[in-house]
Each structure stands twice: as structure tokens, then as C-alpha cells.
Design an enzyme around this catalytic site. Sequence first.
Site, PDB file in Angstrom:
ATOM      1  N   TYR A 134      -2.085  -1.100  10.492  1.00  0.00           N
ATOM      2  CA  TYR A 134      -2.189  -1.379   9.055  1.00  0.00           C
ATOM      3  C   TYR A 134      -0.925  -0.933   8.331  1.00  0.00           C
ATOM      4  CZ  TYR A 134      -3.918  -1.254   4.235  1.00  0.00           C
ATOM      5  OH  TYR A 134      -4.068  -1.445   2.881  1.00  0.00           O
ATOM      6  N   SER A 193       0.850  -1.181   0.000  1.00  0.00           N
ATOM      7  CA  SER A 193       0.000   0.000   0.000  1.00  0.00           C
ATOM      8  C   SER A 193       0.885   1.230   0.000  1.00  0.00           C
ATOM      9  CB  SER A 193      -0.883  -0.005   1.250  1.00  0.00           C
ATOM     10  OG  SER A 193      -1.564   1.219   1.411  1.00  0.00           O
TER      11      SER A 193
END
Length: 309
Positions: free
Chosen positions: A195, A182
Site C-alpha cells: 500500500y 496518503s
Amino acid sequence: MADEPQIIIACRVVYDVISTLVRLIFEIILAVYNWIVAPAPKDVTGEIILITGAGHGMGREVALRFAKLGATIVCVDINPAGNQETVDMIKKAKGVAHSYEADVTDRAAVFKLAERVTMEVGDVTILMNNAGIMPCKPLLRWSEKEIRSTMDINVNGNLWMLQAFLPSMLERNYGHIVAMSSVAGLMPVPNLVPYCGSKYAVRGIMDTLALELQSEKRDASGLKFTTICPYIVNTGLCHKPKTRFKSLMKVVETDVAADTIVDAVRREYREISIPGDLHYLIRYLLWTLPFPVTSIVNEFLGAGVDPHD
């Protein structure tokens, strides 16, 4: 045996320095060339592509595209209903697909999955570790269960799949590993502390594994690696994205993101971001500057996510 004369040792060091510099310059020139002149996309006809989290979102979109290109798709998801929907969509379009239910956090289940897929479909040639979750809130509001689940799915799931499917790739010296990191694995994003940590870990796993295999005695040059770093894709994981400059850091639709991912895999790019210009902005600019600069840039861009749930 007498020690080597100092002059010989010195000559050896000089030779190693010059040799290393030549190799570095060559690789930099090659990287620039490949950036300017994109490599031709490889044919994936007949490839066996396993995609985790194939029952919805990005996994489903990528599966549909690879199937149209002639690959055999192995759809893996913990949700059998959604997974079967993806398989049915592929078959309706005259593609070839197989459905397998598995929890990527369960190492034993992953190894059983590898045995079944190898026996029933064949050796996986492209492995895409796509399964992931994304709770979004300040760290102190994350529950223990949410943190453990995030690390188990986003990090350990990658490791178990690699341990299960990498051996057959090494035996044949042929394979391609794709991992979904990401932009949150390239730069810090508030409200996503665990995350971000998991996505930084995915990039670390991919880079370190590639380096580790280079030092293997057996030839592993036939294995390729692609790490995908999307900003925010409209899959429903992120409910409250925010950005000051929507044209630069915009929410990307799933069809655009899937096209970009398939193209990156076919061209065997080592790492990309979605949108593509973010990769150069973050990795080659922000990483070279002091950390306070990152904070200032983040404040200026106003990019990130507001907490939800």
C-alpha cells in the site's frame, strides 16, 4: 561554422545561473506568501467533476460537497448500487449527478467510460482519482492477488484514467487533476508495504506528469494538480489504527476530510496532508534527515496500523 568563443559560453552559463536563482527565489517567496495568505477559492459552478470510488466513503462525501457548490458530478464506481445511492443523494439535494459503472483496472473499460461521459455529459474538467483499497498485514502474509489488486487499483487505475481524460484537458488547456495519495505515501508505515508503495507511486505520477507537461511544446499552464495525503480517515478501510499522540495523528472523520479536500482543490493547492501539519513535519523535516531518524521518530510517535484480516 566556427565554435563560439569561450567567453560567450561562460557569459551564457553565468546568465543562466543568475536567471535560475532569480526564478527560484521568486517561487519560494510566492510559496511562502500563498502559505501565509491563502489563495481565494475558485468557483466550481458548471464544472464537470468525475470522481472514482464515488459509491461510498471519501468519494461520496466529496461528491456531495462539490454538487452543493454547483458542479455537475460524474460518479464512477465498480459498485453500481452504492454509486446510485450517491447520485440519488445529490439529486435529492437539487444537485446534478450521473452514475457510471466502471472497473478502473480495466484500461479498455476506462476508455469506453471516457467516450460515454464526453458524449453524454461533456468534457470532464476536474478528475479525482479516489478509488483505492488498503489491505493491512505484514508483507509475507499478503497474497499475490492482494498485491496485484492493490497495484492495479491504486496505481494503474490512476494511469488509465489519466490517459483517457487528459487529452481533452490538454486540447482546451483547462483542467484539474486530483489524486488521493496518503501519509503512507510520505513516510513508511509497517503492515502496509505494498500500500505504501502504491501511494508513493501516486505522488510520483502526479509530480512527474506536472513536470512532463511543463516541457510540452503546447501550452499546458491551464492544468492544475492537487495531491491529497490523508493520515487515517474513518472510512472503514483501516480497522486498527494506533498512535501515541492522538491530537497530532488522529483519525479524521470523513466530513472534516471532505471539507479539507474540497477547499484544497478550490484553492489549487499542489499537495496537502490531512491533518495539515503532518505535511510539513514529514516532507520538510524527516526527508532531510538520515533514515534511522525516521525509525526513531516513528517509534516515538507510535503511529501506524496493526494488522487485520
